[in-house]
Design a protein around this motif. Structure first.
Motif, PDB file in Angstrom:
ATOM      1  N   ASN A  54     -23.789 -20.585   2.493  1.00 40.88           N
ATOM      2  CA  ASN A  54     -23.892 -22.031   2.371  1.00 40.88           C
ATOM      3  C   ASN A  54     -23.178 -22.748   3.512  1.00 40.88           C
ATOM      4  O   ASN A  54     -22.765 -23.872   3.355  1.00 40.88           O
ATOM      5  CB  ASN A  54     -23.342 -22.496   1.028  1.00 40.88           C
ATOM      6  CG  ASN A  54     -21.866 -22.200   0.864  1.00 40.88           C
ATOM      7  OD1 ASN A  54     -21.266 -21.505   1.673  1.00 40.88           O
ATOM      8  ND2 ASN A  54     -21.275 -22.723  -0.188  1.00 40.88           N
ATOM      9  N   PHE A  55     -23.049 -22.083   4.650  1.00 40.49           N
ATOM     10  CA  PHE A  55     -22.375 -22.738   5.768  1.00 40.49           C
ATOM     11  C   PHE A  55     -23.307 -23.757   6.419  1.00 40.49           C
ATOM     12  O   PHE A  55     -24.518 -23.639   6.374  1.00 40.49           O
ATOM     13  CB  PHE A  55     -21.831 -21.728   6.782  1.00 40.49           C
ATOM     14  CG  PHE A  55     -22.808 -20.692   7.250  1.00 40.49           C
ATOM     15  CD1 PHE A  55     -23.625 -20.928   8.333  1.00 40.49           C
ATOM     16  CD2 PHE A  55     -22.892 -19.466   6.616  1.00 40.49           C
ATOM     17  CE1 PHE A  55     -24.517 -19.969   8.784  1.00 40.49           C
ATOM     18  CE2 PHE A  55     -23.775 -18.485   7.058  1.00 40.49           C
ATOM     19  CZ  PHE A  55     -24.587 -18.744   8.145  1.00 40.49           C
ATOM     20  N   SER A  56     -22.704 -24.759   6.999  1.00 44.82           N
ATOM     21  CA  SER A  56     -23.461 -25.894   7.522  1.00 44.82           C
ATOM     22  C   SER A  56     -23.861 -25.705   8.983  1.00 44.82           C
ATOM     23  O   SER A  56     -23.351 -24.833   9.684  1.00 44.82           O
ATOM     24  CB  SER A  56     -22.614 -27.164   7.408  1.00 44.82           C
ATOM     25  OG  SER A  56     -21.532 -27.102   8.316  1.00 44.82           O
ATOM     26  N   LEU A  57     -24.740 -26.588   9.412  1.00 45.05           N
ATOM     27  CA  LEU A  57     -25.120 -26.600  10.825  1.00 45.05           C
ATOM     28  C   LEU A  57     -23.943 -26.987  11.700  1.00 45.05           C
ATOM     29  O   LEU A  57     -23.849 -26.560  12.849  1.00 45.05           O
ATOM     30  CB  LEU A  57     -26.291 -27.551  11.053  1.00 45.05           C
ATOM     31  CG  LEU A  57     -27.627 -27.085  10.495  1.00 45.05           C
ATOM     32  CD1 LEU A  57     -28.682 -28.174  10.678  1.00 45.05           C
ATOM     33  CD2 LEU A  57     -28.083 -25.796  11.152  1.00 45.05           C
ATOM     34  N   ALA A  58     -23.020 -27.764  11.158  1.00 44.24           N
ATOM     35  CA  ALA A  58     -21.816 -28.118  11.914  1.00 44.24           C
ATOM     36  C   ALA A  58     -20.996 -26.876  12.232  1.00 44.24           C
ATOM     37  O   ALA A  58     -20.469 -26.733  13.343  1.00 44.24           O
ATOM     38  CB  ALA A  58     -20.978 -29.123  11.138  1.00 44.24           C
ATOM     39  N   VAL A  59     -20.891 -25.976  11.276  1.00 49.14           N
ATOM     40  CA  VAL A  59     -20.176 -24.710  11.505  1.00 49.14           C
ATOM     41  C   VAL A  59     -20.902 -23.900  12.573  1.00 49.14           C
ATOM     42  O   VAL A  59     -20.284 -23.391  13.513  1.00 49.14           O
ATOM     43  CB  VAL A  59     -20.054 -23.892  10.204  1.00 49.14           C
ATOM     44  CG1 VAL A  59     -19.484 -22.513  10.481  1.00 49.14           C
ATOM     45  CG2 VAL A  59     -19.209 -24.620   9.174  1.00 49.14           C
ATOM     46  N   VAL A  60     -22.214 -23.787  12.443  1.00 42.45           N
ATOM     47  CA  VAL A  60     -23.013 -23.027  13.416  1.00 42.45           C
ATOM     48  C   VAL A  60     -22.874 -23.632  14.807  1.00 42.45           C
ATOM     49  O   VAL A  60     -22.695 -22.906  15.793  1.00 42.45           O
ATOM     50  CB  VAL A  60     -24.497 -22.980  12.976  1.00 42.45           C
ATOM     51  CG1 VAL A  60     -25.361 -22.306  14.030  1.00 42.45           C
ATOM     52  CG2 VAL A  60     -24.637 -22.259  11.645  1.00 42.45           C
ATOM     53  N   ASN A  61     -22.906 -24.939  14.904  1.00 45.69           N
ATOM     54  CA  ASN A  61     -22.764 -25.606  16.196  1.00 45.69           C
ATOM     55  C   ASN A  61     -21.382 -25.358  16.800  1.00 45.69           C
ATOM     56  O   ASN A  61     -21.266 -25.089  18.002  1.00 45.69           O
ATOM     57  CB  ASN A  61     -23.026 -27.103  16.041  1.00 45.69           C
ATOM     58  CG  ASN A  61     -23.112 -27.800  17.367  1.00 45.69           C
ATOM     59  OD1 ASN A  61     -23.928 -27.448  18.214  1.00 45.69           O
ATOM     60  ND2 ASN A  61     -22.261 -28.793  17.566  1.00 45.69           N
ATOM     61  N   SER A  62     -20.346 -25.427  15.993  1.00 46.15           N
ATOM     62  CA  SER A  62     -18.986 -25.158  16.487  1.00 46.15           C
ATOM     63  C   SER A  62     -18.864 -23.740  17.019  1.00 46.15           C
ATOM     64  O   SER A  62     -18.247 -23.504  18.064  1.00 46.15           O
ATOM     65  CB  SER A  62     -17.963 -25.363  15.365  1.00 46.15           C
ATOM     66  OG  SER A  62     -17.843 -26.703  15.034  1.00 46.15           O
ATOM     67  N   ILE A  63     -19.451 -22.807  16.292  1.00 40.34           N
ATOM     68  CA  ILE A  63     -19.396 -21.403  16.720  1.00 40.34           C
ATOM     69  C   ILE A  63     -20.174 -21.211  18.014  1.00 40.34           C
ATOM     70  O   ILE A  63     -19.699 -20.543  18.942  1.00 40.34           O
ATOM     71  CB  ILE A  63     -19.888 -20.471  15.603  1.00 40.34           C
ATOM     72  CG1 ILE A  63     -18.875 -20.484  14.443  1.00 40.34           C
ATOM     73  CG2 ILE A  63     -20.124 -19.056  16.125  1.00 40.34           C
ATOM     74  CD1 ILE A  63     -19.333 -19.763  13.192  1.00 40.34           C
ATOM     75  N   ALA A  64     -21.361 -21.793  18.108  1.00 41.37           N
ATOM     76  CA  ALA A  64     -22.155 -21.682  19.340  1.00 41.37           C
ATOM     77  C   ALA A  64     -21.389 -22.256  20.524  1.00 41.37           C
ATOM     78  O   ALA A  64     -21.363 -21.652  21.606  1.00 41.37           O
ATOM     79  CB  ALA A  64     -23.499 -22.388  19.174  1.00 41.37           C
ATOM     80  N   ASN A  65     -20.744 -23.395  20.337  1.00 39.17           N
ATOM     81  CA  ASN A  65     -19.950 -23.998  21.411  1.00 39.17           C
ATOM     82  C   ASN A  65     -18.794 -23.092  21.808  1.00 39.17           C
ATOM     83  O   ASN A  65     -18.510 -22.922  22.996  1.00 39.17           O
ATOM     84  CB  ASN A  65     -19.434 -25.378  20.999  1.00 39.17           C
ATOM     85  CG  ASN A  65     -20.529 -26.411  20.989  1.00 39.17           C
ATOM     86  OD1 ASN A  65     -21.516 -26.306  21.700  1.00 39.17           O
ATOM     87  ND2 ASN A  65     -20.365 -27.426  20.158  1.00 39.17           N
ATOM     88  N   ALA A  66     -18.122 -22.509  20.824  1.00 38.34           N
ATOM     89  CA  ALA A  66     -16.994 -21.613  21.111  1.00 38.34           C
ATOM     90  C   ALA A  66     -17.459 -20.370  21.865  1.00 38.34           C
ATOM     91  O   ALA A  66     -16.740 -19.845  22.723  1.00 38.34           O
ATOM     92  CB  ALA A  66     -16.298 -21.213  19.821  1.00 38.34           C
TER      93      ALA A  66
END
Length: 82
Positions: A54-66
């Motif tokens: 149930n993780f959000s797109l915000a989490v996915v975006n943060s990880i991609a940026n990192a």
């Protein structure tokens, strides 16, 4: 057996697998990745282990940026044959 793309768990599994793949390619540990994002180490473990669906797109975006990758790369199923 082909993955069931209609099952909502499918995309979480793909994203989880790709986060782990790109993290390892960058030479990061799970703890190292957690240090680069505004989420906890346990969140990274849960996502990569596909325990948390149930993780959000915000989490996915943060990880991609990192990981310094384009976010869409986390949604590609490398195992699927066209």
């Amino acid at each position: 057996m082909k993955p069931d793309r209609k099952n909502e768990e499918y995309i979480y599994k793909i994203v989880s697998k790709n986060i782990k793949k790109y993290r390892k390619l960058k030479g990061l540990t799970q703890e190292g990745l957690a240090d680069l994002i505004p989420y906890s180490y346990s969140t990274v473990i849960s996502i990569e282990g596909n325990y948390r669906n149930n993780f959000s797109l915000a989490v996915v975006n943060s990880i991609a940026n990192a990981l310094d990758i384009k976010v869409y790369l986390l949604f590609i199923d490398d195992d699927e044959k066209n």
